[in-house]
Design a protein around this motif. Structure first.
Motif, short mmCIF file in Angstrom:
data_model
loop_
_atom_site.label_atom_id
_atom_site.label_comp_id
_atom_site.label_asym_id
_atom_site.label_seq_id
_atom_site.Cartn_x
_atom_site.Cartn_y
_atom_site.Cartn_z
N VAL A 83 -9.67 -107.57 -26.78
CA VAL A 83 -9.35 -108.47 -25.66
C VAL A 83 -10.04 -109.82 -25.88
O VAL A 83 -9.42 -110.89 -25.79
CB VAL A 83 -9.80 -107.86 -24.31
CG1 VAL A 83 -9.60 -108.85 -23.18
CG2 VAL A 83 -9.06 -106.57 -24.03
N VAL A 86 -8.44 -111.90 -28.81
CA VAL A 86 -7.20 -112.61 -28.46
C VAL A 86 -7.52 -113.76 -27.50
O VAL A 86 -6.98 -114.86 -27.61
CB VAL A 86 -6.16 -111.65 -27.86
CG1 VAL A 86 -4.88 -112.39 -27.52
CG2 VAL A 86 -5.86 -110.52 -28.82
N ARG A 388 -4.93 -110.45 -21.29
CA ARG A 388 -5.14 -109.67 -22.53
C ARG A 388 -5.65 -108.28 -22.21
O ARG A 388 -5.28 -107.30 -22.87
CB ARG A 388 -6.10 -110.40 -23.46
CG ARG A 388 -5.50 -111.54 -24.25
CD ARG A 388 -4.95 -112.65 -23.38
NE ARG A 388 -4.47 -113.78 -24.12
CZ ARG A 388 -5.07 -114.98 -24.15
NH1 ARG A 388 -6.17 -115.20 -23.44
NH2 ARG A 388 -4.56 -115.95 -24.86
#
Lengths: 460, 182
Positions: A83, A86, A388
């Motif tokens: 997470v 990204v 995300r």
């Protein structure tokens, strides 16, 4: 002269600047003695260093103990580390968008903000690149990802999106760094000629490479800059597309969709602009750069935040519709589960922060309020982090077989490493503000009215 | 001692970008070759005024980008189809569509290196010193707010008196001969 001021837009730079005052105002920040550093800078630096120290300690413990100290389990093998990866890569994208895409589109207002937006890109990609590295389990052999001839006689799998990702992020970092440095060469030369003490003379002399602003040098320089902008534009679009392939190329319901590349790119630009906004407000306040980073710059960025936020909202809607329209039960469940299942709180946080709150920027008064834009830029980044989280965690936690489902709970170390990555990012950013030209001196001079040779013609 | 002084060129200051452009046109028309203009930012229209031919940097970048693409294809084909063939998801060994992302990334990487290193090479940088840096006024102003024309002594038309006179006749001020300090 009057003909010019009447026909052209309001000035990009305010406060009656001369060429010299631009050099002076931007260089003096880096030339100030230790006592001349603003108090607010020290406060932020101490906080950042504490967070950075926390990152170092957490990673040391992670390497000692293994990734079990995080909340990752079966089926959620990709937790906060991915997470965060990204999230940070996405942050970087606005920097390239401002420096490359707005340059190609001849948006001259970009000159005040491109330098620190590019710096932000580089620091964000450093934070991003760290996460896959510490997530691999045996980080001391992370270099096995690179294709090099080895005694094992094997090669990496070039059909894997994870390998594409390594090439995309590696290229992105290298090209961004070169773009940033190339842009800085003339400004380093300006600072070199102003240097008073030996250390500055030598270090700036080396970094400026002997640039002397000659007509022949500017020609090649401008061409190189244009080419770098031209190749960075498809590059930035490709990087987040490749990041989205990590998900889209798999067969997991909720991930296996063709909308992912454009949707990820829009989201990346959205979150990146929000981060540029946060940093612009900080830099402007700490160093009183109101003449260079004017309300016009901030308002333009707010318009882009509104636009990309709305595009992201459209992507959420489109994704939901297609999952229903596909007639695939697993796909439908994945989306209904996001909005109503165990993680509904995360989904609705994402929707509110990314789609609902930015609508406030339809009002001019809100677009021009420093407080509103600062708070909103942070809200947007919270929302984009949750996007995300929703994509990665909700999808993995409830995949095909209910017997395999589980609820993901982060641990202390998930939090401490996320906070630590902000420490790394802010430490680098504050050092940059203090020691390098935070605004592009030569470019600012180029957009002043007196830089245009025709400016002198109509003078009576 | 005076005889051993080595003159490496001359430099003259101009008031603003417009007068610099006019001076550049006159320098070009007079037939100087080893000369240059100096400004703290790129002045629009200077290439034409100086008569500088278009830079070849674009061609060089295109060539390197193509090399990057080719290298990436060969790397992936050779490792995946020749040296270490492995069936993955039932795809052919030479699965070209899957090679595209890496081919693209390496093209961009090669192009970026070519652009930056090529720019420095065409500009003869990095460079330790240059005759123009012998003028204190030049050093203080050329990247701040000064506009200059410099002529190097290697130019066939260079003459200690005549060149200085010519620089004055086209509007130059603070004209200095560049004397080597070693």
């Amino acid at each position: 002269m009057s003909a010019h001021t009447e026909t052209s837009e309001p000035p990009l730079i305010t406060g009656t600047q001369s060429f010299h005052s631009v050099s002076q105002r931007i260089s003096e920040v880096t030339e100030a003695p230790i006592q001349g550093t603003p108090k607010l800078w020290w406060v932020l630096m101490v906080i950042s260093l504490l967070a950075l120290a926390n990152l170092g300690a957490s990673i040391a413990y992670l390497f000692w103990e293994g990734v079990g100290i995080w909340g990752v389990q079966n089926p959620v093998g990709w937790g906060w580390a991915i997470v965060n990866f990204v999230f940070w890569v996405g942050i970087g994208h606005a920097g390239t968008l401002i420096s490359a895409v707005l340059f190609l589109l001849r948006q001259r207002w970009r000159t005040s903000i491109n330098r620190f937006a590019e710096a932000m890109t580089i620091f964000a990609v450093i934070c991003a690149g760290m996460f896959p590295g510490i997530h691999v389990g045996r980080p001391w052999v992370a270099w096995w990802m690179a294709p090099y001839p080895n005694q094992m006689g094997i090669w990496p799998n070039f059909r894997s999106p994870l390998l594409w990702d390594m090439f995309a992020v590696g290229t992105y970092f290298t090209v961004s760094l070169m773009f940033w440095y190339t842009g800085m060469i003339p400004d380093l030369a300006t600072m070199r000629d102003r240097a008073k003490n030996k250390i500055r003379k030598v270090s700036l002399g080396v970094m400026a490479l002997g640039f002397r602003g000659s007509g022949k040098q500017w020609q090649n320089y401008e061409k190189a800059y244009l080419i770098l902008a031209g190749i960075s534009t498809p590059l930035v679009l490709s990087v987040h597309s490749v990041v989205s392939f990590d998900f889209a190329v798999s067969l997991v319901p909720g991930w296996h969709t063709t909308i992912f590349p454009p949707y990820f790119v829009a989201g990346a630009i959205f979150s990146g602009f929000a981060m540029v906004m946060t940093l612009a407000v900080v830099a402007r306040t700490v160093y009183k750069m109101e003449d260079f980073i004017t309300m016009k710059h901030l308002e333009n960025m707010n318009k882009i935040i509104l636009l990309t936020g709305t595009m992201v909202g459209y992507a959420y809607g489109c994704e939901f519709f297609i999952s229903w329209y596909s007639g695939n039960d697993y796909e439908r469940f994945a989306f209904v589960n996001r909005a109503t299942g165990d993680y509904a709180w995360a989904y609705w946080t994402m929707i509110s922060c990314n789609v609902i709150f930015p609508q406030i920027f339809w009002f001019r008064k809100m677009r021009r309020s420093i407080l509103v834009m600062f708070v909103l830029s942070i809200i947007v980044n919270i929302g984009m982090w949750f996007e995300r989280f929703v994509i990665i965690v909700t999808t993995l936690a409830n995949d095909f077989m209910p017997s395999a489902w589980d609820y993901f709970t982060p641990t202390f170390f998930d939090f401490s490493i996320l906070i630590g990555s902000f420490g790394l990012f802010l430490t680098l950013f504050l050092l940059f503000l203090r020691f390098l030209p935070m605004v592009a001196i030569a470019e600012i001079k180029g957009v002043l009215p007196q830089a245009d040779p025709h400016f002198y013609e109509e003078k009576h | 001692m005076v005889q051993t002084e080595k003159i490496e060129g001359a430099v003259a200051q101009f008031e603003n970008p417009a007068t610099l452009i006019k001076a550049a046109q006159k320098m070009r028309d007079e037939g100087f070759r080893n000369w240059d203009t100096h400004s703290p930012f790129p002045v629009h229209g200077m290439d034409d005024a100086m008569g500088t031919p278009r830079t070849k940097l674009g061609w060089m970048v295109a060539l390197f980008a193509f090399c990057g693409t080719t290298f990436a294809y060969l790397l992936q084909w050779w490792t995946s189809a020749v040296d270490y063939p492995l069936v993955i998801s039932g795809k052919p060994f030479n699965s070209v569509p899957a090679w595209v992302p890496v081919m693209f990334e390496l093209s961009v990487l090669a192009a970026a290196f070519a652009a930056v290193i090529g720019m420095l090479a065409f500009n003869m940088l990095p460079r330790y010193n240059h005759p123009v840096f012998n003028s204190e006024n030049f050093v203080a102003k050329h990247m701040d707010d000064g506009f200059f024309v410099s002529v190097e002594a290697t130019d066939a038309k260079f003459d200690k008196e005549k060149t200085v006179e010519f620089l004055g006749s086209i509007g130059g001020t603070n004209i200095e001969l560049l004397v080597a300090d070693d």
